[in-house]
Design an enzyme around this catalytic site. Structure first.
Site, PDB file in Angstrom:
ATOM      1  N   HIS A  76       0.813  -1.217   0.000  1.00 15.95           N
ATOM      2  CA  HIS A  76       0.000   0.000   0.000  1.00 15.95           C
ATOM      3  C   HIS A  76       0.853   1.276   0.000  1.00 15.95           C
ATOM      4  O   HIS A  76       1.908   1.342   0.619  1.00 15.95           O
ATOM      5  CB  HIS A  76      -0.921   0.026   1.227  1.00 15.95           C
ATOM      6  CG  HIS A  76      -0.169   0.042   2.524  1.00 15.95           C
ATOM      7  ND1 HIS A  76       0.258   1.203   3.120  1.00 15.95           N
ATOM      8  CD2 HIS A  76       0.259  -0.963   3.316  1.00 15.95           C
ATOM      9  CE1 HIS A  76       0.902   0.921   4.230  1.00 15.95           C
ATOM     10  NE2 HIS A  76       0.933  -0.390   4.373  1.00 15.95           N
ATOM     11  N   HIS A 104      12.096  -1.492 -11.963  1.00 15.34           N
ATOM     12  CA  HIS A 104      11.876  -2.928 -12.161  1.00 15.34           C
ATOM     13  C   HIS A 104      11.880  -3.624 -10.807  1.00 15.34           C
ATOM     14  O   HIS A 104      12.873  -3.594 -10.087  1.00 15.34           O
ATOM     15  CB  HIS A 104      12.983  -3.520 -13.047  1.00 15.34           C
ATOM     16  CG  HIS A 104      12.800  -4.984 -13.336  1.00 15.34           C
ATOM     17  ND1 HIS A 104      13.683  -5.693 -14.117  1.00 15.34           N
ATOM     18  CD2 HIS A 104      11.853  -5.886 -12.958  1.00 15.34           C
ATOM     19  CE1 HIS A 104      13.277  -6.951 -14.209  1.00 15.34           C
ATOM     20  NE2 HIS A 104      12.172  -7.093 -13.501  1.00 15.34           N
TER      21      HIS A 104
HETATM   22  C1  LIG Z   1      12.925 -12.787 -14.856  1.00 19.82           C
HETATM   23  C2  LIG Z   1      14.366 -12.276 -14.563  1.00 19.82           C
HETATM   24  O1  LIG Z   1      15.338 -12.946 -14.806  1.00 19.82           O
HETATM   25  S1  LIG Z   1      14.513 -10.705 -13.916  1.00 19.82           S
HETATM   26  C3  LIG Z   1      16.231 -10.492 -13.490  1.00 19.82           C
HETATM   27  C4  LIG Z   1      16.533 -10.982 -12.095  1.00 19.82           C
HETATM   28  N1  LIG Z   1      17.928 -10.722 -11.810  1.00 19.82           N
HETATM   29  C5  LIG Z   1      18.336 -10.122 -10.701  1.00 19.82           C
HETATM   30  O2  LIG Z   1      17.567  -9.799  -9.837  1.00 19.82           O
HETATM   31  C6  LIG Z   1      19.822  -9.858 -10.600  1.00 19.82           C
HETATM   32  C7  LIG Z   1      20.203  -8.938  -9.453  1.00 19.82           C
HETATM   33  N2  LIG Z   1      21.601  -8.718  -9.544  1.00 19.82           N
HETATM   34  C8  LIG Z   1      22.484  -8.975  -8.520  1.00 19.82           C
HETATM   35  O3  LIG Z   1      22.104  -9.354  -7.419  1.00 19.82           O
HETATM   36  C9  LIG Z   1      23.940  -8.768  -8.888  1.00 19.82           C
HETATM   37  O4  LIG Z   1      24.668  -9.840  -8.329  1.00 19.82           O
HETATM   38  C10 LIG Z   1      24.484  -7.392  -8.438  1.00 19.82           C
HETATM   39  C11 LIG Z   1      23.852  -6.342  -9.371  1.00 19.82           C
HETATM   40  C12 LIG Z   1      24.138  -7.051  -7.003  1.00 19.82           C
HETATM   41  C13 LIG Z   1      25.990  -7.345  -8.572  1.00 19.82           C
HETATM   42  O5  LIG Z   1      26.351  -7.734  -9.866  1.00 19.82           O
HETATM   43  P1  LIG Z   1      27.906  -7.580 -10.307  1.00 19.82           P
HETATM   44  O6  LIG Z   1      28.313  -6.142 -10.172  1.00 19.82           O
HETATM   45  O7  LIG Z   1      28.023  -8.227 -11.637  1.00 19.82           O
HETATM   46  O8  LIG Z   1      28.682  -8.337  -9.158  1.00 19.82           O
HETATM   47  P2  LIG Z   1      29.477  -9.733  -9.225  1.00 19.82           P
HETATM   48  O9  LIG Z   1      28.579 -10.851  -9.623  1.00 19.82           O
HETATM   49  O10 LIG Z   1      30.741  -9.490  -9.985  1.00 19.82           O
HETATM   50  O11 LIG Z   1      29.830  -9.934  -7.678  1.00 19.82           O
HETATM   51  C14 LIG Z   1      30.708  -9.059  -6.997  1.00 19.82           C
HETATM   52  C15 LIG Z   1      30.760  -9.508  -5.539  1.00 19.82           C
HETATM   53  O12 LIG Z   1      29.494  -9.236  -4.922  1.00 19.82           O
HETATM   54  C16 LIG Z   1      28.899 -10.441  -4.435  1.00 19.82           C
HETATM   55  N3  LIG Z   1      27.483 -10.378  -4.731  1.00 19.82           N
HETATM   56  C17 LIG Z   1      26.917 -10.194  -5.949  1.00 19.82           C
HETATM   57  N4  LIG Z   1      25.588 -10.168  -5.840  1.00 19.82           N
HETATM   58  C18 LIG Z   1      25.290 -10.335  -4.543  1.00 19.82           C
HETATM   59  C19 LIG Z   1      24.060 -10.409  -3.832  1.00 19.82           C
HETATM   60  N5  LIG Z   1      22.890 -10.276  -4.459  1.00 19.82           N
HETATM   61  N6  LIG Z   1      24.114 -10.585  -2.489  1.00 19.82           N
HETATM   62  C20 LIG Z   1      25.317 -10.710  -1.858  1.00 19.82           C
HETATM   63  N7  LIG Z   1      26.512 -10.653  -2.491  1.00 19.82           N
HETATM   64  C21 LIG Z   1      26.493 -10.471  -3.828  1.00 19.82           C
HETATM   65  C22 LIG Z   1      29.579 -11.571  -5.189  1.00 19.82           C
HETATM   66  O13 LIG Z   1      29.567 -12.776  -4.452  1.00 19.82           O
HETATM   67  C23 LIG Z   1      30.972 -11.007  -5.363  1.00 19.82           C
HETATM   68  O14 LIG Z   1      31.684 -11.171  -4.153  1.00 19.82           O
HETATM   69  P3  LIG Z   1      33.259 -11.542  -4.145  1.00 19.82           P
HETATM   70  O15 LIG Z   1      33.950 -10.382  -4.815  1.00 19.82           O
HETATM   71  O16 LIG Z   1      33.557 -11.676  -2.703  1.00 19.82           O
HETATM   72  O17 LIG Z   1      33.364 -12.811  -4.926  1.00 19.82           O
END
Ligand SMILES: CC(=O)SCCNC(=O)CCNC(=O)[C@H](O)C(C)(C)COP(=O)(O)OP(=O)(O)OC[C@H]1O[C@@H](n2cnc3c(N)ncnc32)[C@H](O)[C@@H]1OP(=O)(O)O
Length: 205
Positions: free
Chosen positions: A134, A143
């Site tokens: 709400h 998104h």
């Molecule tokens: C229908 C659909 O498909 S819709 C799309 C759905 N997709 C999503 O929601 C994706 C969301 N994206 C994420 O969570 C991504 O991981 C992001 C944007 C937070 C980071 O992405 P990137 O910048 O590419 O980070 P990358 O994968 O290189 O990871 C960097 C570090 O952060 C960590 N990390 C990445 N994502 C997360 C997360 N969500 N939670 C905790 N740690 C994370 C990784 O383990 C890595 O740690 P390390 O350096 O110790 O190994």
């Protein structure tokens, strides 16, 4: 009823499926990759983005299905300026309060819930099984990924991205272009342009 979708990605495929479920009988795609790619499932890709801009008048509705928030929003605004009839697509198996407001060019996927007095701008995505509670105010281009839970009274800035499975405490402000990592639990405001991850969510290093 003819719907044109710009963006023949996996997201576009789900938007098309959602549109069919919502009653659009004829779905046509446009994508800059159309020369090498002619179908999304059984829906034809008939031209590139420029071709859609030339033919907007032929469609009863137009929606952009591009995952990148900024690109989706920019294309949506440009199509509006070109005279396209932008439409929202809402899956019949979602629950959208009649007290909520969803602007044109937005999509609500199957299983999603949008509660009373929530307001969504243009070109937003409320993805599969996500909930927007709400009084939330989501600006243009936001998104909400699958399975996200947004509590009440949350403000999401333009093009903010809420990653899959994230949770957001009530009353928070999430800045424009912020990225909430997958599975994060957001318990404090998030500055514009900042990426936060983890439980509780903290700025990514
Ligand atoms: C229908 C659909 O498909 S819709 C799309 C759905 N997709 C999503 O929601 C994706 C969301 N994206 C994420 O969570 C991504 O991981 C992001 C944007 C937070 C980071 O992405 P990137 O910048 O590419 O980070 P990358 O994968 O290189 O990871 C960097 C570090 O952060 C960590 N990390 C990445 N994502 C997360 C997360 N969500 N939670 C905790 N740690 C994370 C990784 O383990 C890595 O740690 P390390 O350096 O110790 O190994």
């Amino acid at each position: 009823m003819r719907l044109a979708i710009l963006g023949a990605s996996g997201h576009g495929k789900v938007v098309a499926d959602t549109a069919r479920a919502a009653g659009w009988s004829d779905v046509t795609f446009f994508d800059d990759a159309w020369v090498g790619k002619r179908f999304v499932t059984h829906h034809p890709i008939v031209g590139d983005a420029a071709a859609l801009f030339r033919s907007v008048a032929e469609f009863d509705g137009v929606i952009v299905a591009i995952g990148n928030n900024r690109v989706r929003l920019d294309k949506t605004r440009a199509l509006f300026d070109a005279g396209a009839k932008l439409v929202s697509v809402v899956h019949p198996a979602s629950v959208v309060s009649e007290l909520s407001a969803i602007q044109e060019g937005s999509v609500v996927m199957a299983g999603a819930v949008v509660q009373a007095d929530a307001r969504l701008g243009i070109a937003c995505i409320v993805n599969t099984n996500a909930s927007v509670d709400h009084d939330c105010e989501l600006a243009d281009g936001v998104h909400i990924c699958p399975g996200v839970a947004i509590s009440g009274d949350v403000v999401g800035g333009e093009c903010a991205w809420f990653g899959v499975g994230a949770s957001v405490r009530q009353g928070l402000r999430i800045g424009a272009d912020a990225v909430i990592g997958a599975g994060a639990a957001v318990v404090k405001d998030v500055e514009a342009g900042t990426t936060v991850v983890g439980v509780p969510a903290r700025p990514a290093s």
